[in-house]
Enzyme design. Sequence first.
Site, PDB file in Angstrom:
ATOM      1  N   GLU A  32     -43.263   3.424  17.136  1.00  0.00           N
ATOM      2  CA  GLU A  32     -42.461   2.784  16.081  1.00  0.00           C
ATOM      3  C   GLU A  32     -41.088   2.462  16.639  1.00  0.00           C
ATOM      4  O   GLU A  32     -40.784   2.753  17.798  1.00  0.00           O
ATOM      5  CB  GLU A  32     -42.375   3.699  14.852  1.00  0.00           C
TER       6      GLU A  32
ATOM      7  N   ARG B 134     -26.013  33.305  13.096  1.00  0.00           N
ATOM      8  CA  ARG B 134     -26.953  32.448  13.826  1.00  0.00           C
ATOM      9  C   ARG B 134     -28.169  33.258  14.262  1.00  0.00           C
ATOM     10  O   ARG B 134     -28.021  34.306  14.889  1.00  0.00           O
ATOM     11  CB  ARG B 134     -26.264  31.863  15.059  1.00  0.00           C
TER      12      ARG B 134
ATOM     13  N   ARG C  45     -42.067  11.657  -0.519  1.00  0.00           N
ATOM     14  CA  ARG C  45     -42.042  11.990   0.918  1.00  0.00           C
ATOM     15  C   ARG C  45     -41.095  13.172   1.167  1.00  0.00           C
ATOM     16  O   ARG C  45     -41.371  14.018   2.019  1.00  0.00           O
ATOM     17  CB  ARG C  45     -41.642  10.781   1.755  1.00  0.00           C
TER      18      ARG C  45
ATOM     19  N   TYR D 124     -34.216  14.586   5.551  1.00  0.00           N
ATOM     20  CA  TYR D 124     -33.364  13.627   4.858  1.00  0.00           C
ATOM     21  C   TYR D 124     -34.202  12.486   4.299  1.00  0.00           C
ATOM     22  O   TYR D 124     -35.400  12.373   4.577  1.00  0.00           O
ATOM     23  CB  TYR D 124     -32.251  13.107   5.779  1.00  0.00           C
TER      24      TYR D 124
ATOM     25  N   LEU E 188     -43.399   8.117  11.475  1.00  0.00           N
ATOM     26  CA  LEU E 188     -42.967   8.380  10.110  1.00  0.00           C
ATOM     27  C   LEU E 188     -43.780   7.489   9.169  1.00  0.00           C
ATOM     28  O   LEU E 188     -44.005   6.313   9.470  1.00  0.00           O
ATOM     29  CB  LEU E 188     -41.473   8.073   9.943  1.00  0.00           C
TER      30      LEU E 188
END
Length: 286
Positions: free
Chosen positions: A182, A101, A52, A33, A206
């Site tokens: 972080e 699945r 990114r 995302y 990140l």
Amino acid sequence: MSRIVYVNGTYLPDEQATISIFDRGFLFADGVYEVTSVLDGKLIDFDGHATRLQRSLSELDMNTPVTMETLLEINRELVARNDITDGLVYLQITRGAAADRDFAFPDPDTPPTIVLFTQNKPGLADSPAAKTGIKVISIEDQRWGRRDIKTVQLLYPSMGKMMAKAAGADDAWMVEDGAVTEGTSNNAYIVKGNTIITRQLSHDILHGITRAAVLRFAREAQMKVEERAFTVEEAKAADEAFVTSASSFVMPVVEMDDAPIGTGTPGPVAARLREIYLEESRKTAI
Ligand code: PMP
């Protein structure tokens, strides 16, 4: 007025938007995302987020379902259709829905799922928290080892926010081998003397788009920057601290584990960097 979202090529009201129960984002957190902020109706740091995104997808061998030009068009269309002056655009891409699945990745021709939605946040850049600062607690970093990929596996950060809330704080700084990695949804910094210290880029954190811009502006303003790991003890003994992210820009941190950092009030370096970041990024917003 209901919110208009984008799902796999279609704009529609959020209550009508659906994806498959076999979507791998739902079953395996097999997705990535991005979050881009909007100020004055324009996208902040769009290129950084798009770059990114491509990297996250490529690290996971996922197909990119749209060109970056189309992505920009979709972002703009959603901002316009939802009448967003200040707010956020969320983008989620998953490996799509296989027929059933299965842990193994589906056929590479399986179309990815792409979803974008907006959040309206009037006055996003004038958050009262930027004037008071936020309180953090330190918690163990229990995430996986590829935190440089922006995946939708956000359960531990979500638990971290709940731990912070239970402790009467606003957020948590995650700690590994005694050093801060972080924040749960932001990059972490301390200031000691005239030096800004933040963890170096690696798989451990990140690679924040706001981080990249803020460090560039700091260096341009002749501020001293050290990219290295720092300990919880160093953070507690720092003159000031702050976090950066697309949704909070530069946010002062005034307390850690119930002890004040520096004077216990937002520091001048964080305030200056917030001002520069907002000013400069508004100039390049598209
Ligand atoms: N670290 C983590 C774990 C995050 O979730 C975020 C926010 N997406 C950041 C750092 C900050 O990244 P950015 O400046 O690109 O929003």
